[in-house]
Design an enzyme around this catalytic site. Structure first.
Site, short mmCIF file in Angstrom:
data_model
loop_
_atom_site.label_atom_id
_atom_site.label_comp_id
_atom_site.label_asym_id
_atom_site.label_seq_id
_atom_site.Cartn_x
_atom_site.Cartn_y
_atom_site.Cartn_z
N ASP A 1 0.84 -1.22 -0.11
CA ASP A 1 0.00 -0.01 -0.02
C ASP A 1 0.73 1.38 -0.03
O ASP A 1 2.03 1.26 0.57
CB ASP A 1 -0.90 -0.26 1.38
CG ASP A 1 -1.77 1.08 1.50
OD1 ASP A 1 -2.77 1.29 0.41
OD2 ASP A 1 -1.61 1.89 2.28
N GLU B 1 1.16 -0.64 -5.16
CA GLU B 1 0.14 0.61 -5.45
C GLU B 1 0.87 1.79 -5.62
O GLU B 1 1.33 2.40 -4.66
CB GLU B 1 -0.89 0.85 -4.41
CG GLU B 1 -1.98 1.69 -4.68
CD GLU B 1 -2.60 2.45 -3.69
OE1 GLU B 1 -3.64 3.04 -3.49
OE2 GLU B 1 -1.79 2.30 -2.39
#
Length: 807
Positions: A482, A535
């Site tokens: 993330d 990401e």
């Protein structure tokens, strides 16, 4: 500590030989004392941790101190006549033990050679008396006040085994003495921790139920280099850690204590004496299990799960992920079916995902987190699956069940930041430890959290080991990392003056780059078949390039540009789409710069962004038709696919972690349920054809696997292209984003096939469409079109995607 009651008759007193004379004994430490941590500037005191008070029968008398802060030497008394007295403990040692700031309690507690025999000393608050039991013989120690008991027994050497018989007001127990044990952590472990290279850190730090020197108990180890002292406190000592100080193992910053009798299920924290002398109670950063939030303590645990997925694990790496089918169903476990445990999910989720045909599930963070509304993205327990749905073994059971169904398990992993909760990682030992020491580098400007100090080897080790931990201990098949962009740039969300350039004058966070490279290299080396995904929302070069070629080393990258551009296009009214045609074609300009995943994730269906079907213009029929056409375009586009739960059946409302997907939309008693079941049937068929045809996935990263037929039909709102597998077998995809039927629409086709047949039509009646179909084979004609010698004519349904393959 958990203790056992006497299992035999009261021990006989130890007899003193007639020749023995009373002596004054000096304590000899069993091991060299480590250097005490230096004190530093005062830190703000943390709020006191609430804990159940000790039983009334063991309430400790209040201790008075002299003006200088040192407790007065108490009057000694009690003890057996056959126990020789020892001099009172040095005032400095005594004060530091009682204050919880002693770095070497094993040097003054326990059993040590002394003049005249063996000196025994123990710290047992609330006890009325303590006796030493050696080979069935017992001898009462004398009370030194404040819970200290000591005495010299006329023994020829320190016994390998002995017990302490501790009497309280109305109870007597026999316990092992924690301070008779050598460290239960090895020198190699300490060396690797000091080097920041311990790839199995969870086996060295944290709480570990074990048998040590033939005694069952739990080893507690914690990294707290700035602490003046650390004690273990928990339900086994009534949350009073006075009797459980840990020893410092030197320059590594590791503190250790083996507590006999403490086992699985024990609840604990660390009582840390900060550099300024104040205390804070902290959850274990390496805890493998935790209390159910909002409770915050750590739980001693061990795994007893017997894995059944050996075949899956041995074959998951047979084919490189970028050359394999890879369609992902993203799930927020607590809200997929609210109220279900991990084991209950194991009986429902695998069959549902398998029926839909997805190859993988991606679980939003399952690491422990205090606030459910963070969806797991503000982690406090990096090594613990959230206890909201069960135990760590229950989570293993779920992963095992998914593997049994042929479904890979991906997990969101959050090494970019952590929350400021004063019982967790923030200023863990009184100073910045896991976070950067520079406040501007430590504070995340967007989320009110703290960023990790990737330049500190122990912090980097904590995170790299954590990545391998999930793969090895829970058989996770991939990590989606993330917020990578926020890690890579020193100026991320910061204004001028709020950041400092790196040593070369740039804005790249070189420490974060080195960490990500080390993490990826380690995960891939240790876990064949595992994939890591980034990401990353910028144009950072080489995200999926190998680390030995200067890349970050990820296997896949989320294509945030494709997601943004394509959603802009489909949100426009059809009459305006021709002005945004390049939003749908631009992705092919850079499609092969990285190995991409096309994500329609949870981030796109919350916070006012609307659900996928609700982004579409027009009435309800047109919205569903747009939704279906978009999914058909997405599944045919180069790259892997990811779809968030609820979007597979065109849920109209935004997702909420409070109630999850609107499953009632599929209930046959609901008037429009057929509309939603039709979309779900389409997703099932898209996955079935996708998995069966290598042209749709085998050459995702090879430019030779794609060719435009017509990427410029802006006036028609149409896009047509060919996908090829490794053998050159083609598949044609035509997406039409106008609400009209186009008859006799001519497109150029590859030479070779004698006819083309429709295998997917998102306008089919079974999906809820108008059922405008291309019946029968479409035969090529020698009519040039789009730079090709042959072409076919077909009917384009309204707001639909059509797939064709050779007959």
């Amino acid at each position: 500590m958990t203790a056992r009651k006497p299992s035999r008759k009261p021990s006989d007193p130890i007899e003193v030989p007639p020749t023995a004379k009373p002596v004054t004994a000096e304590v000899t430490a069993a091991a060299p004392a480590a250097t005490a941590p230096a004190t530093g500037p005062a830190d703000a005191d943390a709020p006191a941790e609430s804990a159940p008070p000790p039983p009334a029968k063991r309430v400790r008398a209040r201790r008075t101190t002299a003006a200088g802060g040192t407790p007065p030497r108490p009057r000694r008394g009690g003890g057996s006549k056959n126990v020789l007295p020892a001099t009172a403990l040095d005032d400095a040692d005594r004060g530091r033990l009682l204050a919880g700031e002693h770095h070497d309690p094993h040097g003054v507690l326990g059993a040590h050679p002394a003049s005249g025999g063996v000196l025994f000393r123990t710290l047992r608050p609330h006890a009325r008396s303590v006796a030493v039991v050696v080979k069935g013989k017992r001898a009462e120690l004398q009370s030194d006040g404040d819970g200290f008991f000591s005495g010299v027994l006329p023994l020829s050497g320190v016994p390998e085994e002995y017990l302490l018989r501790v009497a309280y007001e109305d109870d007597t127990i026999e316990v092992e003495d924690p301070y008779r044990f050598l460290p239960a952590i090895g020198e190699l472990d300490l060396h690797l921790i000091g080097e920041g290279r311990h790839e199995e850190l969870w086996k060295a730090l944290g709480s570990e139920p074990m048998e040590h020197k033939g005694v069952k108990g739990t080893r507690f180890t914690v990294w707290a280099p700035n602490a003046r002292g650390v004690r273990v406190t928990g339900d086994f000592n009534y949350w009073d850690g006075t009797a459980c100080p840990m020893r410092s193992l030197g320059s590594t910053g590791v503190w250790e204590l083996f507590l006999p009798g403490v086992g699985e299920g024990a609840v604990y924290k660390y009582d840390i004496c900060r550099p300024d002398g104040s205390h804070t109670q902290r959850a274990d950063p390496m805890a493998r299990s935790t209390e159910v939030p909002p409770a915050t303590a750590s739980v001693v645990t061990a795994s007893h799960h017997e894995w059944q997925d050996a075949d899956w694990m041995s074959h998951r790496g047979d084919r490189p992920v970028h050359e394999a089918p890879f369609s992902v169903y993203e799930v927020h476990l607590p809200s997929w079916r609210p109220g279900l445990s991990y084991r209950q999910l194991a009986s429902q989720l695998p069959s549902y995902v398998r029926e839909l045909g997805f190859t993988h599930v991606e679980l939003m963070p399952v690491s422990e987190h205090p606030f459910g509304g963070s969806w797991g993205y503000q982690v406090t327990g990096f090594y613990a699956p959230t206890s909201r749905m069960g135990t760590p073994d229950d989570f293993r059971f779920l992963v095992d069940a998914l593997h049994a169904a042929g479904i890979g398990v991906l997990m969101d992993w959050v090494p970019a930041h952590f929350p400021r909760d004063d019982w967790a990682l923030a200023e863990f030992d009184g100073r910045p430890l896991y976070e950067h020491s520079d406040p501007n580098r430590a504070a995340h400007p967007d989320w009110g959290t703290l960023e990790f100090d990737y330049g500190r080897k122990e912090v980097r080790n904590f995170l790299v080991s954590n990545a391998t931990y999930w793969c090895e201990e829970f058989h996770i098949d991939g990590l989606r990392v993330d917020a990578v962009a926020s890690m890579l740039y020193l100026d991320y969300s910061r204004e001028d003056g709020q950041w400092s350039p790196n040593e070369f004058g740039g804005r790249e966070n070189l420490d974060a780059v080195a960490f990500l490279q080390e993490m990826n290299a380690t995960v891939y080396r240790r876990n064949p078949g595992v994939v890591t995904m980034a990401e990353e929302s910028t144009a950072w070069d080489g995200v999926t390039r190998a680390t030995d070629h200067g890349g970050l080393g990820f296997g896949l990258k989320w294509n945030m540009g494709w997601m943004h551009d394509s959603l802009v296009y489909v949100s426009k009214e059809p009459i305006h789409r021709k002005y945004h045609h390049n939003e749908m074609t631009f992705s092919m300009v850079y499609a092969y710069s990285e190995n991409y995943v096309l994500p329609i994730s949870h981030d796109e269906v919350v916070h006012g962004k609307q659900a996928l079907v609700s982004k579409m213009p027009g009435d309800w029929w047109q919205r569903r038709a747009n939704h279906r056409a978009y999914l058909g375009f997405m599944w045919a586009h180069p790259g892997k696919q990811l779809l968030f739960m609820g979007q597979e059946f065109a849920q109209g409302a935004e997702w909420s972690e409070g109630h999850g997907p609107d499953w009632w939309l599929l209930d046959e008693t609901y008037e429009a349920s057929g509309d939603h079941r039709g979309v779900r049937s389409l997703v099932t068929d898209l996955n079935a054809v996708y998995n069966a045809l290598p042209a749709l996935w085998q050459r995702d990263t090879d430019p030779g696997g794609f060719a435009w037929i017509d990427g410029g039909a802006a006036e028609d709102n149409a896009f047509s292209f060919v996908r090829y597998d490794a053998d050159g077998s083609p598949l044609i995809a035509v997406s039409h984003f106008s609400p009209v039927v186009r008859q006799d629409y001519r497109i150029g086709v590859p030479d070779g096939p004698q006819a083309w047949v429709e295998i997917i039509n998102t306008d089919a009646d079974r999906y809820g469409g108008s059922d405008v179909r291309n019946e029968g084979p479409l035969k090529p004609e020698a009519v040039p079109a789009h730079g090709r010698d042959t072409s076919i004519t077909l009917t384009l349904p309204p707001l639909a995607t059509v797939w064709l393959r050779p007959a």
